[in-house]
Design an enzyme around this catalytic site. Structure first.
Site, PDB file in Angstrom:
ATOM      1  N   HIS A  30       1.358  -0.813  -0.350  1.00 18.24           N
ATOM      2  CA  HIS A  30       0.042  -0.465   0.353  1.00 18.24           C
ATOM      3  C   HIS A  30       0.285   1.288   0.361  1.00 18.24           C
ATOM      4  O   HIS A  30       0.994   2.019  -0.751  1.00 18.24           O
ATOM      5  CB  HIS A  30      -0.972  -0.271   1.449  1.00 18.24           C
ATOM      6  CG  HIS A  30      -1.587   1.018   1.432  1.00 18.24           C
ATOM      7  ND1 HIS A  30      -3.150   1.057   0.946  1.00 18.24           N
ATOM      8  CD2 HIS A  30      -1.497   2.237   1.875  1.00 18.24           C
ATOM      9  CE1 HIS A  30      -3.609   2.317   1.524  1.00 18.24           C
ATOM     10  NE2 HIS A  30      -3.154   2.866   1.974  1.00 18.24           N
ATOM     11  N   GLU A  31       2.014   1.583   1.095  1.00 17.95           N
ATOM     12  CA  GLU A  31       2.212   2.478   0.916  1.00 17.95           C
ATOM     13  C   GLU A  31       3.578   2.564   0.117  1.00 17.95           C
ATOM     14  O   GLU A  31       3.992   3.783  -0.627  1.00 17.95           O
ATOM     15  CB  GLU A  31       3.582   2.713   2.304  1.00 17.95           C
ATOM     16  CG  GLU A  31       2.828   3.130   3.552  1.00 17.95           C
ATOM     17  CD  GLU A  31       1.867   3.771   3.797  1.00 17.95           C
ATOM     18  OE1 GLU A  31       2.087   4.851   3.240  1.00 17.95           O
ATOM     19  OE2 GLU A  31       1.172   3.960   4.042  1.00 17.95           O
TER      20      GLU A  31
ATOM     21  N   HIS B 165       1.882   3.975  -3.115  1.00 15.43           N
ATOM     22  CA  HIS B 165       2.043   6.094  -2.851  1.00 15.43           C
ATOM     23  C   HIS B 165       3.091   6.525  -3.293  1.00 15.43           C
ATOM     24  O   HIS B 165       3.882   7.100  -4.343  1.00 15.43           O
ATOM     25  CB  HIS B 165       2.007   5.883  -1.934  1.00 15.43           C
ATOM     26  CG  HIS B 165       0.345   5.966  -1.156  1.00 15.43           C
ATOM     27  ND1 HIS B 165      -0.882   6.622  -1.315  1.00 15.43           N
ATOM     28  CD2 HIS B 165      -0.194   5.023   0.097  1.00 15.43           C
ATOM     29  CE1 HIS B 165      -1.686   6.419  -0.307  1.00 15.43           C
ATOM     30  NE2 HIS B 165      -0.857   5.559   0.262  1.00 15.43           N
TER      31      HIS B 165
END
Length: 115
Positions: free
Chosen positions: A65-66, A69
């Site tokens: 998820h990170e 980004h």
């Protein structure tokens, strides 16, 4: 001092020590709380294995998820210092702010879309 986890796409992910506590709590809760109720009669080592694998999968999903980004930011020309996983999630540490609102929207949407 966070624990280094190597480098992914040129971005170093780190894990805060609070994640050790979370890892143990998830492994214990899933392995000896949830799984025996759903799958009675298995040996204890299998419950423990299911708990540990659940905690690992959560850790990996937060890293992915990170990373989503960060990869969008990096491909747009922004520098990412590192990713740090904390007690309840993570943060991508940018070295500069996005130049446009559209880029910020793309970066913000990348994590949830990946999840």
């Amino acid at each position: 001092m966070p624990i280094a986890l190597g480098k992914v796409y040129g971005i170093p992910p780190y894990m805060d020590y609070t994640w050790i506590v979370i890892f143990l709590l998830i492994a214990w809760t899933v392995g000896f709380g949830l799984m025996p109720a759903g799958y009675p009669g298995l040996p204890e080592w299998q419950y423990l294995l299911m708990g540990v694998l659940s905690a690992v999968m959560l850790l990996v999903s937060i890293i992915v998820h990170e990373l989503a980004h960060s990869v969008v930011a990096k491909r747009s020309g922004l520098n990412i210092g590192r990713i740090t996983l904390f007690l309840f999630g993570g943060v991508s540490e940018m070295e500069e702010e996005p130049r446009t609102p559209l880029l910020e929207l793309k970066m913000a949407a990348a994590g949830p879309l990946t999840s």
